[in-house]
Design an enzyme around this catalytic site. Structure first.
Site, PDB file in Angstrom:
ATOM      1  N   HIS A 133       0.862  -1.174   0.000  1.00 17.01           N
ATOM      2  CA  HIS A 133       0.000   0.000   0.000  1.00 17.01           C
ATOM      3  C   HIS A 133       0.899   1.224   0.000  1.00 17.01           C
ATOM      4  CE1 HIS A 133      -1.446   3.358   2.630  1.00 17.01           C
ATOM      5  NE2 HIS A 133      -2.399   3.355   1.723  1.00 17.01           N
ATOM      6  N   ASN A 135       0.511   5.757  -0.410  1.00 16.05           N
ATOM      7  CA  ASN A 135      -0.363   6.911  -0.546  1.00 16.05           C
ATOM      8  C   ASN A 135       0.495   8.160  -0.362  1.00 16.05           C
ATOM      9  OD1 ASN A 135      -1.932   9.185   0.837  1.00 16.05           O
ATOM     10  ND2 ASN A 135      -3.616   7.906   0.125  1.00 16.05           N
TER      11      ASN A 135
END
Length: 328
Positions: A133, A135
């Site tokens: 992940h 971001n």
């Protein structure tokens, strides 16, 4: 500047604005995340002889929009999403309250905002390949009196299903190298922040083996903060793609697949119960739920009171999730 046809889709901001406002941080961030999206999607597509990312460019009535790139049922990637958003409008009161709870001083209850970022979650098919992940985002708010605040945030973290210490060291070393080019104290600071943030509190365990996480970054200058964010985002491909290449063709058993699905259940629990980005997205008027929830896996599983056998590889992973380890 000519239109950037090599992106996954055309930019959200009008080309005339992109041509004129080249020094505006909002424009610079949009073009940067468009490039990261393209590069990461292309890197993953190299593992998929019969699949390409589905590209969905969408617009938001309240202002702005996004580009969602999703790949499902691939040979290496079971489900992967690489999304960017460039949105603006008026902050709802729930979002203002959330910012104030984090220490942001907002004297007005009418606040306009601009937010641009990239968010990606890759769920591989093979249990020996970890989930990643990342971001990276830029946020700008303006109060009624014209007062502005702006900051950067983001991070990259790894969620393995089976513990490969060499993979963990490679991942963390790559992120550390990116941090060290700016300040040798940042990696340890942001690693601890990551370990403390990605906690499935009701389970008493971390979501994965961590990485880096930071928010509200605006010092020493906005330019310095942006350069740091760029270094971290550029580290995603070298930190992760070699792990896919190394592990994607390894043999695995049905029992290992079952364990992968159980661990994905924990991933879902964190994202829906604790993740700040998910909550902010769901609070935002005109939110595009398909894009917000693209982080959820294609398949997951829950079993009543499941517990791995002692001295098993599954138990070995859990021990690291309960007590974070230093990898570099």
């Amino acid at each position: 500047m000519e239109p950037n046809m090599d992106f996954m889709a055309k930019p959200l901001t009008e080309q005339a604005t992109l041509n004129i406002a080249t020094n505006d941080m909002k424009v610079r961030m949009e073009l940067f995340v468009l490039g990261i999206q393209r590069d990461f999607c292309r890197a993953l597509e190299s593992f998929e002889p019969n699949q390409k990312f589905q590209v969905d460019r969408w617009e938001r009535v309240e202002g702005g929009g996004g580009i969602s790139c999703v790949l499902q049922d691939g040979e290496a990637i079971e489900k992967g999403g690489v999304n960017i958003s460039v949105v603006h409008g008026t902050l709802p009161k729930e979002a203002i309250a959330q910012m104030r709870s984090r220490g942001k001083i907002l004297t007005s209850d009418k606040v306009t905002f601009f937010a641009s970022g990239i968010s990606s979650v890759i769920h591989p098919r093979n249990p020996h390949v970890p989930t990643i992940h990342f971001n990276y985002r830029y946020f700008e708010v303006t109060e009624e009196n014209g007062a502005k605040q702006a900051w950067f945030g983001g991070g990259t973290d790894l969620t393995p299903y089976y513990l490969d210490e060499e993979d963990c060291r490679h991942f963390h070393s790559t992120l550390k190298d990116a941090c060290d080019t700016h300040d040798k104290e940042l990696y340890l600071k942001f690693k601890k922040w990551c370990d403390d943030y990605f906690v499935v509190a009701h389970r008493g365990e971390r979501r994965g083996v961590g990485g880096i996480f930071f928010d509200d970054l605006e010092e020493p200058t906005a330019e310095d903060a942006f350069r740091f964010l760029q270094s971290c985002a550029h580290a995603v491909i070298p930190s992760y793609v070699p792990l896919v290449e190394k592990n994607k063709d390894k043999l695995y058993t049905p029992a290992q697949r079952e364990w992968q699905l159980l661990r994905r259940g924990r991933y879902v629990e964190f994202n829906l119960l604790y993740d700040r980005g998910t909550k902010f997205g769901l609070f935002t008027p005109g939110a595009r739920f398909e894009s917000i929830l693209m982080s959820l896996p294609l398949y997951a599983k829950w079993e009543y009171c499941h517990s791995p056998k002692s001295d098993s590889e599954e138990q070995r992973l859990l021990e690291v999730l309960k007590i974070p380890r230093d990898w570099v």
